[in-house]
Enzyme design. Structure first.
Site, mmCIF file in Angstrom:
data_model
loop_
_atom_site.group_PDB
_atom_site.id
_atom_site.type_symbol
_atom_site.label_atom_id
_atom_site.label_comp_id
_atom_site.label_asym_id
_atom_site.label_seq_id
_atom_site.Cartn_x
_atom_site.Cartn_y
_atom_site.Cartn_z
ATOM 1 C CG HIS A 13 -1.924 -1.019 1.344
ATOM 2 N ND1 HIS A 13 -2.047 -1.844 2.425
ATOM 3 C CD2 HIS A 13 -2.910 -1.401 0.485
ATOM 4 C CE1 HIS A 13 -3.055 -2.680 2.248
ATOM 5 N NE2 HIS A 13 -3.602 -2.438 1.078
ATOM 6 C CE LYS A 35 -11.452 -7.428 2.298
ATOM 7 N NZ LYS A 35 -10.332 -6.587 1.854
ATOM 8 N NE ARG A 94 -4.045 -7.546 -4.286
ATOM 9 C CZ ARG A 94 -4.737 -8.263 -3.422
ATOM 10 N NH1 ARG A 94 -4.155 -8.725 -2.347
ATOM 11 N NH2 ARG A 94 -6.020 -8.521 -3.634
ATOM 12 C CB SER A 112 -4.580 -7.085 4.829
ATOM 13 O OG SER A 112 -4.126 -5.879 4.248
HETATM 14 N N1 COA Z 1 -0.216 -4.223 -1.681
HETATM 15 C C1 COA Z 1 -0.593 -5.212 -0.879
HETATM 16 N N2 COA Z 1 -1.871 -5.592 -0.692
HETATM 17 C C2 COA Z 1 -2.795 -4.901 -1.359
HETATM 18 C C3 COA Z 1 -2.486 -3.861 -2.231
HETATM 19 C C4 COA Z 1 -1.119 -3.523 -2.383
HETATM 20 N N3 COA Z 1 -0.726 -2.545 -3.188
HETATM 21 N N4 COA Z 1 -3.620 -3.382 -2.758
HETATM 22 C C5 COA Z 1 -4.620 -4.094 -2.232
HETATM 23 N N5 COA Z 1 -4.115 -5.023 -1.397
HETATM 24 C C6 COA Z 1 -4.883 -6.040 -0.672
HETATM 25 C C7 COA Z 1 -5.388 -5.582 0.650
HETATM 26 O O1 COA Z 1 -4.442 -5.855 1.678
HETATM 27 C C8 COA Z 1 -6.650 -6.399 0.799
HETATM 28 O O2 COA Z 1 -6.335 -7.678 1.324
HETATM 29 P P1 COA Z 1 -7.448 -8.521 2.144
HETATM 30 O O3 COA Z 1 -8.587 -8.774 1.184
HETATM 31 O O4 COA Z 1 -6.739 -9.737 2.527
HETATM 32 O O5 COA Z 1 -7.882 -7.651 3.301
HETATM 33 C C9 COA Z 1 -7.131 -6.573 -0.659
HETATM 34 O O6 COA Z 1 -6.019 -6.307 -1.442
HETATM 35 C C10 COA Z 1 -8.179 -5.620 -1.146
HETATM 36 O O7 COA Z 1 -8.501 -4.744 -0.161
HETATM 37 P P2 COA Z 1 -8.707 -3.175 -0.231
HETATM 38 O O8 COA Z 1 -7.893 -2.539 -1.298
HETATM 39 O O9 COA Z 1 -8.485 -2.695 1.133
HETATM 40 O O10 COA Z 1 -10.177 -3.109 -0.699
HETATM 41 P P3 COA Z 1 -11.458 -3.682 -0.004
HETATM 42 O O11 COA Z 1 -12.049 -4.632 -0.967
HETATM 43 O O12 COA Z 1 -11.230 -4.176 1.364
HETATM 44 O O13 COA Z 1 -12.345 -2.389 0.159
HETATM 45 C C11 COA Z 1 -13.482 -0.408 -0.591
HETATM 46 C C12 COA Z 1 -12.815 -1.721 -0.957
HETATM 47 C C13 COA Z 1 -13.326 -0.055 0.862
HETATM 48 C C14 COA Z 1 -12.817 0.658 -1.441
HETATM 49 C C15 COA Z 1 -14.963 -0.576 -0.955
HETATM 50 O O14 COA Z 1 -15.519 -1.638 -0.211
HETATM 51 C C16 COA Z 1 -15.750 0.703 -0.696
HETATM 52 O O15 COA Z 1 -15.662 1.618 -1.465
HETATM 53 N N6 COA Z 1 -16.526 0.743 0.409
HETATM 54 C C17 COA Z 1 -17.357 1.904 0.759
HETATM 55 C C18 COA Z 1 -18.832 1.650 0.423
HETATM 56 C C19 COA Z 1 -19.080 1.789 -1.063
HETATM 57 O O16 COA Z 1 -18.985 2.845 -1.661
HETATM 58 N N7 COA Z 1 -19.472 0.656 -1.675
HETATM 59 C C20 COA Z 1 -19.803 0.621 -3.085
HETATM 60 C C21 COA Z 1 -18.581 0.424 -3.926
HETATM 61 S S1 COA Z 1 -18.998 0.404 -5.643
#
Ligand code: COA
Length: 163
Positions: A19, A43, A93, A131
């Site tokens: 990140h 989650k 990724r 994560s």
């Molecule tokens: N390096 C390492 N790991 C990475 C990474 C990077 N560069 N980029 C992403 N990841 C991993 C994260 O660690 C995470 O791992 P996990 O699934 O084991 O926890 C995974 O990739 C994806 O997670 P993240 O990027 O945190 O996204 P998310 O899917 O958890 O959340 C939101 C996405 C929060 C942006 C989305 O749910 C959201 O917008 N929520 C608000 C409500 C909303 O508007 N909803 C409608 C959306 S259309």
């Protein structure tokens, strides 16, 4: 030219060096980046929102072009609008991220066509990280060197190795 503000949203449970790499590279493109801890309703997290914010502050706090914030119970697109951000940054990724990100980017664009999603390819040596994987490694005593900032590893260890 107006300030280019971008939002980098995610669960950050916890923030990884992958990140951090996306954050650093985004700063080459935008004037200000808001790293926003969001709630993904599907989650279950280990760290509270406050713990996630504190860790991000510790790692990024010295850069005045980055701010750390959180939002809950609202759409990302509404949050982005309230911050005058025209861009959402997401890291990709592997190919398997694509479908999920594609859906989210299209849904967000439908909700507000003024806000674009920009994807950055995650640096190859971080592309295997998640994560969830990191929490598993820490829980069973493995080393997260080159995956986590030491301050994050310390907090996570205290949390996951309690019993
Ligand atoms: N390096 C390492 N790991 C990475 C990474 C990077 N560069 N980029 C992403 N990841 C991993 C994260 O660690 C995470 O791992 P996990 O699934 O084991 O926890 C995974 O990739 C994806 O997670 P993240 O990027 O945190 O996204 P998310 O899917 O958890 O959340 C939101 C996405 C929060 C942006 C989305 O749910 C959201 O917008 N929520 C608000 C409500 C909303 O508007 N909803 C409608 C959306 S259309």
């Amino acid at each position: 030219m107006a300030n280019r503000i971008a939002i980098y949203p995610g669960s950050f449970d916890p923030v990884t060096l992958g990140h951090v790499n996306i954050i650093e590279r985004s700063l080459n493109m935008f004037d200000h980046l808001i790293v926003a801890v969001a709630v993904n309703s599907s989650k279950q997290t280990v760290l509270s929102v406050k713990e996630r914010l504190d860790l991000l502050e510790q790692i990024l706090g010295s850069n005045n072009r980055v701010s750390v914030d959180s939002f809950t119970d609202r759409l990302l697109i509404d949050y982005a609008k309230s911050k005058n951000a025209a861009v959402i940054v997401r890291g990709l990724r592997t190919v398997s991220d694509y479908e999920y990100e594609f859906q989210m980017a299209h849904a967000n664009r439908k909700l507000d066509p003024q806000i674009d999603t920009v994807f950055m390819m995650t640096e190859s040596h971080y592309s295997h990280l998640s994560s969830t994987l990191i929490k598993e490694i820490v829980r069973y005593g493995g080393s997260c060197e080159e995956m986590l900032d030491p301050s994050v590893e310390k907090v996570l260890k205290a949390k996951l190795q309690k019993s």
